[in-house]
Design a protein around this motif. Sequence first.
Motif, short mmCIF file in Angstrom:
data_model
loop_
_atom_site.label_atom_id
_atom_site.label_comp_id
_atom_site.label_asym_id
_atom_site.label_seq_id
_atom_site.Cartn_x
_atom_site.Cartn_y
_atom_site.Cartn_z
N PRO C 217 0.79 -1.24 0.00
CA PRO C 217 0.00 0.00 0.00
C PRO C 217 0.82 1.28 0.00
CG PRO C 217 -0.03 -1.02 2.18
CD PRO C 217 0.76 -1.95 1.29
N GLU C 218 2.11 1.18 0.24
CA GLU C 218 2.90 2.39 0.13
C GLU C 218 4.33 2.03 -0.26
OE1 GLU C 218 2.43 4.11 4.02
OE2 GLU C 218 4.18 3.06 4.80
N LYS C 227 4.92 7.05 -0.19
CA LYS C 227 3.79 7.54 -0.97
C LYS C 227 2.78 6.39 -1.07
CE LYS C 227 3.10 10.28 -5.15
NZ LYS C 227 3.77 10.92 -6.29
N ALA C 228 1.53 6.72 -0.89
CA ALA C 228 0.49 5.70 -0.93
C ALA C 228 0.32 5.17 -2.36
CB ALA C 228 -0.83 6.27 -0.44
N THR C 230 -2.30 3.15 -4.80
CA THR C 230 -3.70 2.73 -4.87
C THR C 230 -3.99 1.83 -6.06
OG1 THR C 230 -4.25 4.74 -6.07
CG2 THR C 230 -4.52 4.80 -3.67
#
Lengths: 374, 374, 374, 374
Positions: C217-218, C227-228, C230
């Motif tokens: 997820p990051e 940083k995420a 998605t």
Amino acid sequence: MTTKPDFNVGLIGSGFMGKAHTFGYASAAKVFDLAVNPVLHTLADISDAAASKAASALGFAHATSDWRKMVDDPAIHVVNITAPNALHKDMALAAIAAGKHVYCEKPLAPLVADAREMAEAAEAAGVKTQVGFNYLCNPMLKLAREMIEAGELGEIRGFRGLHAEDYMADATGPYTFRHDPAGGGALADLGSHVLATAEYLLGPVTEVMGDCVTMIPERPDGYGGVKAVTVDDVARAFLRFASGANGSLEANWIATGRKMQHDFEVWGSKGALTFSQERFNELHFFDTRDAKGRQGFRRIEAGPDHAPYGRFCVAAGHQIGFNDLKAIEVARFLEAITSGAPEPYGFRAGLRIQMLVEAIHQSSSERAWRSVPD
Amino acid sequence: MTTKPDFNVGLIGSGFMGKAHTFGYASAAKVFDLAVNPVLHTLADISDAAASKAASALGFAHATSDWRKMVDDPAIHVVNITAPNALHKDMALAAIAAGKHVYCEKPLAPLVADAREMAEAAEAAGVKTQVGFNYLCNPMLKLAREMIEAGELGEIRGFRGLHAEDYMADATGPYTFRHDPAGGGALADLGSHVLATAEYLLGPVTEVMGDCVTMIPERPDGYGGVKAVTVDDVARAFLRFASGANGSLEANWIATGRKMQHDFEVWGSKGALTFSQERFNELHFFDTRDAKGRQGFRRIEAGPDHAPYGRFCVAAGHQIGFNDLKAIEVARFLEAITSGAPEPYGFRAGLRIQMLVEAIHQSSSERAWRSVPD
Amino acid sequence: MTTKPDFNVGLIGSGFMGKAHTFGYASAAKVFDLAVNPVLHTLADISDAAASKAASALGFAHATSDWRKMVDDPAIHVVNITAPNALHKDMALAAIAAGKHVYCEKPLAPLVADAREMAEAAEAAGVKTQVGFNYLCNPMLKLAREMIEAGELGEIRGFRGLHAEDYMADATGPYTFRHDPAGGGALADLGSHVLATAEYLLGPVTEVMGDCVTMIPERPDGYGGVKAVTVDDVARAFLRFASGANGSLEANWIATGRKMQHDFEVWGSKGALTFSQERFNELHFFDTRDAKGRQGFRRIEAGPDHAPYGRFCVAAGHQIGFNDLKAIEVARFLEAITSGAPEPYGFRAGLRIQMLVEAIHQSSSERAWRSVPD
Amino acid sequence: MTTKPDFNVGLIGSGFMGKAHTFGYASAAKVFDLAVNPVLHTLADISDAAASKAASALGFAHATSDWRKMVDDPAIHVVNITAPNALHKDMALAAIAAGKHVYCEKPLAPLVADAREMAEAAEAAGVKTQVGFNYLCNPMLKLAREMIEAGELGEIRGFRGLHAEDYMADATGPYTFRHDPAGGGALADLGSHVLATAEYLLGPVTEVMGDCVTMIPERPDGYGGVKAVTVDDVARAFLRFASGANGSLEANWIATGRKMQHDFEVWGSKGALTFSQERFNELHFFDTRDAKGRQGFRRIEAGPDHAPYGRFCVAAGHQIGFNDLKAIEVARFLEAITSGAPEPYGFRAGLRIQMLVEAIHQSSSERAWRSVPD
């Protein structure tokens, strides 16, 4: 409930092959429609304690440290010999003398003369014999032979056989009976399987050129010293077949990483077969009659179309195991005994293998081609 | 000579799985050091004639056409159910009521409610149960689980499972009990194995999205007409695991050319495993800790390092067969019975599989994700 | 000596795909009998220095940091776009406006609307376009399609496609443009290839159910922070085809150990095909019309029977490489340009892929099946 | 834009290998950072028409039917010889006399004496030479050699090499130059590759025992008659290496179904390697230092860790092709020419192969082991 007559089994030895024989009888009795009911009667081993323990573990009714007594026991119908190679001859001759059928592990005997004596004794006595070359019992080998005989590969031109394992690759592994000059070495231990397969598929070998090499010249003797090794770690041979085909073999017990590579390729004018014991439920077939652009080795998976696979499982691809090969071997032997048909792989066949092994050894020593006697 | 107590087996059914159970008991008794001596006591089948014939062929001492009578026979210690799926419930409940241990082929029961009733009855009665998911008995699956549990793959991220065969690919093949709306279809028949493997390796599935499709909508009914088929020929699902991993499965019985493709791949942060039942004595392992430029999936061949392979053969690479998986299953069950340990795969586990199957079926019907109850 | 007209190539970008295009032109000019003589005219890159260096290394005659200038240069006949995805649209529209043929790497554009605008602009302008889906240029894929079209597999029932690599498996790997919400993710990057293959072989997909998951997820942002992420690390989909067949796909860029697993299996009523990009010079074919007991997947090796393999090598089994696929792609595009024939894989096809990707993404977000617009 | 000096290539012949050379130069110029700019200058072929057509197709600036004239043309820097084997000597000597570098396809010359004359002439003239053994240019072979040299396999004990194809398996195929007693046969054509690989990996062979057999004794002569064939269809040899290792080879051009089976296995005290040209982007490595129960041959896929793979593609597993091997060969030769470094595989190496071939042929004729001169 069964009305089949009992067939009493006497077993000498309870190691790797002793167990395999036992599992083979147990499975064969369930899987095949045998004419007799095999009974695990007596197990003979090196001492009373060892025999009792093994008998209990393997389900034999009786145990003894005196194999001669067991061999002479009138209750015993067949004697299974899985003792060290050096003892095969005495045990087999005693069993034959007692009128017993004999099922002996390979090699029949380290020396050709001994193997011949055993084969002739058995034939004179009219007992049935078998030597354990269980890879030949694989339905896929049977298929290979049938395809060859039916001409599906056209004229057979060549053979390449290999049996490679790595159980002697570690130079710190101890000297064992397999290293004994009489009967030891990779050719006798593994190459014998290639020779059996080669003749099973292509018929008699008539001439050989051998190359037997020792790569690990000494090994720990188990007493803090070392012992010289003179037998072959790797053996190679060129082969000529009576059919006109030719081929080669390699036997190798220092093939690092290989566990059971009993492989072959057979090429003919119309097709070819490849096989590996590493995946022994498969046979790969190339057919030149397949359409252009659609040709390729096809992976045939063992199934009910390939007898006697269907005895074990009604569905293809589920696979039989090593012990199942032994069960087939047991069943074939019992079939020969009860029907009176010729043995599938009797002492005469075992003698033949020893003759081939000896010819390759001699060829290697003499560094010259050598004919194989009939 | 053995002092082990007899353990009397009653078997209902003598088809593919009935034979496999029989072979399993015969082998297990030889291969493993069981605490009891399994005796093939009574075989029950559809008629006296069928039962007698099968009992004789498979070596059972008694035969009957009345399974209820056998189940109630005080001599019987365990009841093996290999009859058609629709009968599992009645047979199992009767056996449980008679205080017998029960070893039932999969599926435990077509309906979750029935499976639950069976599991609860067994637990209430305190008998031991087993459902036949023999692929889980493969030493290589045990190895896979141990590697996952030991963290050799790092954090487990995903799973892809497949069970593809082609025994229903021929549209002219007749309608069978496997096509019955209650309990039939590829998901129940084959996908259940994938679900068992998935949870064996990654733990509980919590949510599913199913896609079950019928590709051959009618089949000959055997009386000159046709019968509509509504069960799935191919079933797919997305999977969520409680662990946070996710995955997918496919069950497919029209996968032309495939005979036994029970395959999976598991990927983690440090390594991955791939497996195919087509070559089920192998497990392929990728390890990111291998040196740069030297990484690759490595083909681990089953051997004595992977218990209980060594029970069957002391040498690696020789391979066990399908029936040997059943022998392991038998041995595990007998171990649970005689030691009092929990069953390795009891009715509760069989119920779990049915719940997963049902959830996927319902999800497919509703075209929506669905949680799986605990 | 050649009288072929020059065909001047302008290239934007000089990374992995920029090189592949260059190699493709160089090889295509030798391997195929092209109607034109491709000339590596101008290379545009991020700076003058970068462009000069790349032009020198790759053999372009001119270099520029101003791609717009190059696009407008009357000497340029075709513009090759291998710049970051976000720039594809502007570059392509400018090239189209200048009347140039355009050969753009995938994805055509991250957003469907943009891709549509590009396709429509090209069609309005009458220029030829190509999107780089070079796996489709494999002679074995062409063979697969021809076999399907010729009915060699019978009625096609299903498809299973996979594209798995591991270049994002390391969670410490940095955030890149491939992680951007607009256009990033495993489905867009890898799954697009599966979609292209699926429709190439089975025709249009009409409905999808997607499952797109983020497992990491990051990621490090390159500036000491995180940083995420998605976008999807793994994407799965169920597929419905207009033909009545159904299937599935998986795109996976965290598949530890996998480097180029663009695999598929297609099953029909008479045969099946399996393929792996890991060994992309092979196609495996199961034919139910082979004789009983002789059936199996056969490994067809690429050869001169499978055009255009013979252009590269007159002997089967010698194998073409990844860059050769690009050379075929180049040749097909030039053929379309010079002959006026329809493009093999133009912007309309690239748009189609983006529509499928978007439909799967939306389906996953909505957790519901979704139709794919025509 | 490039400031690299031109390097003018003259090519004699435009068949399979002539094309491969051409493709090699074209690719090498793009893929590698060469010190020169290869220019396809002149192509010489059997007639003006043939030469013109080939030059046009392959992109040579000039064409001629007079190879001697081309060889003497001061503009030419290197002469590539892909004409029939019998012409290699005259062409090479002429090129050497003209001070040209020479890149000759294998075999250097059918007769050892001729090959020696060529090697000595080149050395006396100080020109650079290369013989085309492009399988040695595979990054995976380089990896194999590096692993062996680094001791990753421990002490090297043995080698098994094979080169099998089936292009002569059809007995109705015509007599060709490859059947000529001077220089023909499977050993010279294919076995030479095995010999090159064997010495590349294990160092010099010191002694051989050969077995060369003709299986198809006559072939159509193309004029309605038949012509006797005396060269080997299958050749086998036992090998002794100076290192103390030993091994074997087989060359076989009637291996039905095989297209490019240039395979080997090397076993050492600590590890083993297996390789097949059928899947030449893979090398399989067994490491005895892997953990117990986790050992197995691991499939290393070619990637940027294995130079110069990364020149072709930045991502592992994408695979290079047969023509790329030739591009590497070209680049290595140009590197030797421009840097003054020793040639990677010059005429002296080509001579060495012919000496080995001759030794095996003589050994086979004499049916006796034979030393190989240094």
